[in-house]
Design a protein around this motif. Sequence first.
Motif, mmCIF file in Angstrom:
data_model
loop_
_atom_site.group_PDB
_atom_site.id
_atom_site.type_symbol
_atom_site.label_atom_id
_atom_site.label_comp_id
_atom_site.label_asym_id
_atom_site.label_seq_id
_atom_site.Cartn_x
_atom_site.Cartn_y
_atom_site.Cartn_z
ATOM 1 N N MET A 225 -8.214 -1.968 0.093
ATOM 2 C CA MET A 225 -6.371 -2.438 -0.347
ATOM 3 C C MET A 225 -5.768 -3.451 -0.215
ATOM 4 O O MET A 225 -4.832 -4.493 -1.068
ATOM 5 C CB MET A 225 -6.387 -1.653 -1.600
ATOM 6 C CG MET A 225 -4.882 -1.863 -2.001
ATOM 7 S SD MET A 225 -5.837 -1.761 -4.263
ATOM 8 C CE MET A 225 -5.011 -2.522 -4.933
ATOM 9 N N LYS A 226 -5.302 -3.364 1.181
ATOM 10 C CA LYS A 226 -4.696 -4.035 1.602
ATOM 11 C C LYS A 226 -5.422 -5.568 1.702
ATOM 12 O O LYS A 226 -4.532 -6.621 1.117
ATOM 13 C CB LYS A 226 -4.233 -3.705 2.701
ATOM 14 C CG LYS A 226 -3.209 -4.906 4.018
ATOM 15 C CD LYS A 226 -2.442 -4.018 4.914
ATOM 16 C CE LYS A 226 -1.691 -5.099 5.531
ATOM 17 N NZ LYS A 226 -0.969 -4.077 7.261
ATOM 18 N N ASN A 417 0.036 14.245 1.275
ATOM 19 C CA ASN A 417 -0.900 14.296 1.987
ATOM 20 C C ASN A 417 -1.723 13.037 3.087
ATOM 21 O O ASN A 417 -1.370 12.893 4.220
ATOM 22 C CB ASN A 417 -1.314 15.914 3.073
ATOM 23 C CG ASN A 417 -0.518 16.910 2.911
ATOM 24 O OD1 ASN A 417 0.734 16.681 3.288
ATOM 25 N ND2 ASN A 417 -1.553 17.831 2.481
ATOM 26 N N ARG A 418 -1.479 12.464 2.007
ATOM 27 C CA ARG A 418 -2.885 11.141 1.829
ATOM 28 C C ARG A 418 -1.607 9.661 2.229
ATOM 29 O O ARG A 418 -2.020 8.931 1.420
ATOM 30 C CB ARG A 418 -3.249 10.869 1.019
ATOM 31 C CG ARG A 418 -4.635 12.018 1.029
ATOM 32 C CD ARG A 418 -5.830 12.090 0.475
ATOM 33 N NE ARG A 418 -6.929 13.251 0.937
ATOM 34 C CZ ARG A 418 -7.017 14.674 1.098
ATOM 35 N NH1 ARG A 418 -5.448 15.093 0.867
ATOM 36 N NH2 ARG A 418 -8.289 15.317 0.656
ATOM 37 N N PHE A 419 0.151 10.135 2.252
ATOM 38 C CA PHE A 419 0.342 8.702 2.154
ATOM 39 C C PHE A 419 0.295 8.069 3.192
ATOM 40 O O PHE A 419 0.327 6.720 2.601
ATOM 41 C CB PHE A 419 1.954 9.459 2.197
ATOM 42 C CG PHE A 419 2.837 8.746 2.788
ATOM 43 C CD1 PHE A 419 3.855 7.902 2.119
ATOM 44 C CD2 PHE A 419 3.046 7.568 4.016
ATOM 45 C CE1 PHE A 419 4.432 6.506 1.393
ATOM 46 C CE2 PHE A 419 4.498 6.228 4.291
ATOM 47 C CZ PHE A 419 4.571 6.466 2.668
ATOM 48 N N ALA A 420 0.036 7.772 4.266
ATOM 49 C CA ALA A 420 -1.238 7.194 5.565
ATOM 50 C C ALA A 420 -2.342 6.184 4.796
ATOM 51 O O ALA A 420 -2.213 5.421 4.761
ATOM 52 C CB ALA A 420 -1.705 7.812 6.282
ATOM 53 N N SER A 421 -2.930 6.702 3.195
ATOM 54 C CA SER A 421 -3.711 6.220 3.186
ATOM 55 C C SER A 421 -3.278 4.953 2.246
ATOM 56 O O SER A 421 -3.904 3.567 0.939
ATOM 57 C CB SER A 421 -4.585 6.632 1.886
ATOM 58 O OG SER A 421 -5.226 7.477 3.054
ATOM 59 N N ARG A 423 0.401 3.312 2.247
ATOM 60 C CA ARG A 423 1.356 2.999 2.898
ATOM 61 C C ARG A 423 1.411 1.734 3.637
ATOM 62 O O ARG A 423 1.939 1.440 3.451
ATOM 63 C CB ARG A 423 2.744 3.959 4.124
ATOM 64 C CG ARG A 423 3.269 3.366 4.761
ATOM 65 C CD ARG A 423 4.571 3.314 4.030
ATOM 66 N NE ARG A 423 5.695 2.884 4.079
ATOM 67 C CZ ARG A 423 6.563 2.067 3.778
ATOM 68 N NH1 ARG A 423 5.731 1.055 3.580
ATOM 69 N NH2 ARG A 423 7.344 1.182 4.199
ATOM 70 N N GLY A 424 0.607 0.976 3.477
ATOM 71 C CA GLY A 424 0.003 -0.264 3.801
ATOM 72 C C GLY A 424 -0.128 -1.244 3.274
ATOM 73 O O GLY A 424 -0.056 -2.158 3.689
ATOM 74 N N PHE A 425 -0.207 -1.323 1.891
ATOM 75 C CA PHE A 425 0.058 -1.903 1.027
ATOM 76 C C PHE A 425 0.684 -1.547 -0.598
ATOM 77 O O PHE A 425 0.589 -2.134 -1.531
ATOM 78 C CB PHE A 425 -1.640 -1.848 0.075
ATOM 79 C CG PHE A 425 -2.144 -1.039 -0.667
ATOM 80 C CD1 PHE A 425 -1.654 -0.667 -1.781
ATOM 81 C CD2 PHE A 425 -2.413 0.653 0.182
ATOM 82 C CE1 PHE A 425 -1.927 1.021 -2.595
ATOM 83 C CE2 PHE A 425 -3.152 1.720 -1.037
ATOM 84 C CZ PHE A 425 -3.168 2.049 -2.064
ATOM 85 N N VAL A 426 1.533 -0.896 -0.389
ATOM 86 C CA VAL A 426 2.510 -0.202 -1.447
ATOM 87 C C VAL A 426 3.639 -1.565 -2.103
ATOM 88 O O VAL A 426 3.555 -1.692 -2.968
ATOM 89 C CB VAL A 426 3.112 0.280 -1.508
ATOM 90 C CG1 VAL A 426 4.507 1.069 -2.086
ATOM 91 C CG2 VAL A 426 2.400 1.734 -1.285
ATOM 92 N N LEU A 451 10.048 0.126 -5.052
ATOM 93 C CA LEU A 451 9.257 1.443 -4.902
ATOM 94 C C LEU A 451 9.821 0.815 -3.008
ATOM 95 O O LEU A 451 9.757 1.992 -2.221
ATOM 96 C CB LEU A 451 7.708 1.248 -4.619
ATOM 97 C CG LEU A 451 7.517 2.739 -4.137
ATOM 98 C CD1 LEU A 451 7.560 4.397 -4.458
ATOM 99 C CD2 LEU A 451 6.191 2.889 -4.184
ATOM 100 N N PRO A 452 9.081 0.158 -3.061
ATOM 101 C CA PRO A 452 10.003 -1.079 -1.154
ATOM 102 C C PRO A 452 10.455 -0.259 -1.016
ATOM 103 O O PRO A 452 11.162 -0.012 0.112
ATOM 104 C CB PRO A 452 9.274 -2.256 -1.756
ATOM 105 C CG PRO A 452 8.171 -2.271 -2.449
ATOM 106 C CD PRO A 452 9.145 -1.357 -3.951
#
Length: 588
Positions: A225-226, A417-421, A423-426, A451-452
């Motif tokens: 996604m990123k 619990n999947r926030f790491a998935s 976080r990189g593209f939000v 959100l950022p």
Amino acid sequence: MSFQYLSEEQRARYRRFLTDPSPEDLERFFYLDADALVEVAKKRGPHNRLGWGLKWGTVRMLGTFLADPGDVPHVAVDYVAEQLGVADPSCIKHYAERLPTQHEHAREIRELLELREFAEAEAELRVFVASRAEQTRDSRRELFDRAVVWLIENRVLLPGITTLAALVTSVRAERLAAVNEHLVEQTPVEMRRELLETLVVPTGKKMSPLEWMRTAVSVVSGAGMKEALNRSVAVWAFGAGAVDAGGVAPVKLTELAAYGMSAKAPKIGQLKGSRRVATLLATMRNLEGVSVDDALLLFDLLMSTKLLARASRDEKNAKLKSLPKLRKAALQAESALRAVLDTPMTQQEQPPQPDDQAEESAESGPVVRETTASEMIARIASVVPIEQLEAALAVIKELVPPAGEDEDLAWRAELTNRFASVRGFVELLADTIPWGGTDAGAGVVAALRGLPRVLAYGKHAGVQHIAAHKDLVAGSWRRLVYDNPELGERLIDRHAYTFCVLEALWSALRSKDVYAVGADKSGDPRAKLIPDALWSVHAPSILTALGLPADSAEHLRKLSGDLDGIYRELADSLEANPAITIKDGRLS
């Protein structure tokens, strides 16, 4: 030769009959109207009348007069002969014996139908072909056929095939060159240089920037996604969408982009003149929408298959694993409750009495009293030890959601619990995509864009930072966002809030309440309508290409008049037609 681009069939059917006319063609072209019947009645001999009628139909269908009436298909000969009452259609062979008669008939038909020579209508035809070349993706072959139809419908005699084919080729080339030149003129010089550089493979790379930007990311993951969003950032950095292309029909931009999206970079680099930059500009403008569509498709797949579905699946698996534990706790609670239900609430007993009062007590009956709490607890403890019962109730409280909680709480909790998935593209998702939305989706867009900033506060993010979007935090999200016991008072769970916004975005994209401005599949459906400003520029060319007047009322009046004339002509011919009978208002 200039007509070599035409197909064999096109060359074979030009100004001649390749197959028999269909019944519809016979009625359209070979039907003799009132004026034609008056004129043909003046001719002597059935062969002259039949020959005149065939010339009438042939020039209307083919745009030319055939030198030999024998070249007219028999179905047309029979159809005209039936209208004229000629019993022996074979008499047409005598019509070819005298050429002056044919020439005289041709002059009469030209005057009656007001036919024009090609030279008189050539300028008009050039305008029509130019309009089609500007507003459609017609090939040279298609433009040639359109030109033939235009000439016939406008009652112009067809020229030689070489003349018409050359005209189509030259006009189309002129208009395409004009489109390319216009696009290049509107493109800043620095952007032209940057566009040309996308064709060159950088040192140490395996593909050119253009090839990389044309290749969609297929890895469904946070990293994928990123990368997809970074691809969109690179495309939008050119600013191709800001170039004023209003003077070019959208279909021509699409045509240029279609080539730019499929041809190899070296092939594009070999294009001559202005077409090279024009193709790259159109390709980059197309990629602005395509890259966004690809990124949002990947987002949809990531949410539906990797995040939402997996969290729900993991929550169900956890629930299945907890069933034995829950069953054991429930059985213990059931045993305790059954002990309570089986214990009488009141008890009858005979209190001990002295001997001299025994007889009197017997007469008064036993004493009734209520069961005490200590007795009830003792009864429960005899079935289930109190410590085990308390542990069982704790298990039930843990595994069974409280009354009033929605069924999504468990899997949404698992989702956080999947926030790491994500976080990189939000931040890229919020800032890269040109978001738009309806009134129903405006709140989702605002929350996403903010959100950022919320995430930047880290663990100190509080309720005041999302106060403007509190209505979005509904259902079980409210408990997950606001009531995390590990956080201090008035702090929010930013992981839960992130997924709350992403789930709302995912849902709004599917319902089109949120869309990407300028995108195709994920864009605003209303954007497909032609804006007034663009219509005013292209209206004359579009109307010419379609053969329509600017006044719709005028067009409808013409259609209405044509339909009325056909009905009246049909009604007037019914009585003279022996194959038709009308009885009680019914046509047979």
